[in-house]
Design an enzyme around this catalytic site. Sequence first.
Site, PDB file in Angstrom:
ATOM      1  N   GLY A   4      54.359 -21.623   0.804  1.00  0.00           N
ATOM      2  CA  GLY A   4      55.542 -20.773   0.856  1.00  0.00           C
ATOM      3  C   GLY A   4      55.649 -19.908  -0.394  1.00  0.00           C
ATOM      4  O   GLY A   4      55.960 -18.718  -0.329  1.00  0.00           O
ATOM      5  N   ASP A  34      57.517 -22.074 -12.672  1.00  0.00           N
ATOM      6  CA  ASP A  34      58.167 -23.379 -12.618  1.00  0.00           C
ATOM      7  C   ASP A  34      59.619 -23.101 -12.303  1.00  0.00           C
ATOM      8  O   ASP A  34      60.293 -22.349 -13.016  1.00  0.00           O
ATOM      9  CB  ASP A  34      58.033 -24.163 -13.921  1.00  0.00           C
ATOM     10  CG  ASP A  34      58.256 -25.654 -13.661  1.00  0.00           C
ATOM     11  OD1 ASP A  34      57.517 -26.230 -12.848  1.00  0.00           O
ATOM     12  OD2 ASP A  34      59.175 -26.236 -14.254  1.00  0.00           O
ATOM     13  N   HIS A  58      66.064 -16.048  -7.306  1.00  0.00           N
ATOM     14  CA  HIS A  58      65.728 -16.306  -8.697  1.00  0.00           C
ATOM     15  C   HIS A  58      64.318 -15.842  -9.009  1.00  0.00           C
ATOM     16  O   HIS A  58      64.065 -15.257 -10.071  1.00  0.00           O
ATOM     17  CB  HIS A  58      65.870 -17.808  -8.989  1.00  0.00           C
ATOM     18  CG  HIS A  58      65.170 -18.697  -8.006  1.00  0.00           C
ATOM     19  ND1 HIS A  58      65.373 -18.622  -6.649  1.00  0.00           N
ATOM     20  CD2 HIS A  58      64.240 -19.677  -8.178  1.00  0.00           C
ATOM     21  CE1 HIS A  58      64.616 -19.514  -6.034  1.00  0.00           C
ATOM     22  NE2 HIS A  58      63.915 -20.161  -6.934  1.00  0.00           N
TER      23      HIS A  58
END
Length: 203
Positions: free
Chosen positions: A17, A74, A188
């Site tokens: 994804g 991350d 984000h």
Amino acid sequence: MGRRLTGKLVLATHNNGKLSEFKALMAPYGVDVVSVGQLGLPVPEETGTTFVENARIKALAALEATGLPAIADDSGLCIEALGGAPGVYTADWSGPTRDWDIAMQRAQDELLAAGATEPAQRRGSFVSVLTVVWPDGHSETFEGRAEGTLVWPTRGEHGHGYDPMFQPDGSDKTFAEMTEAQKNTISHRARSFQKLAEACLKD
């Protein structure tokens, strides 16, 4: 202005994804993305306690294995009522099989245990830290955030991770109810990527 990224790079992920998301984001700049998962490379041990530390660990491992410029993301979900958890342990909540239904159920259970039943008590943010490393050792890091509310029951079939329970501010849809294109304008990761693009991709 940062260092230019051109040609081919390796993305430090085994998450299809995330790879799909990055391919779509990189496509307009003519940068070809291959993932460490596609190359059959192992996952390095993420021993950092911050998103920045873990992104750097993953990027350096991908660079060392391939010799290509490497980019690592991350990212995680930080829930206010849970003191910022799961944070860097976001993926760990999904268990050894990476079952995100398990992860979302745990988040819901812990919110209820914390007495967080009203929307105002269920605030959270997705955080994405992108680190790029080049073969000569140069590196740059970019951070993006998306603020929102954790909803229950979950809604939507798109996206990945905790997307079905995250409703970003300003929208009546969860990330999982949005198309990839819609999510890629406000997520984000889109925000950290925009900073990266301004520094490393645009003329």
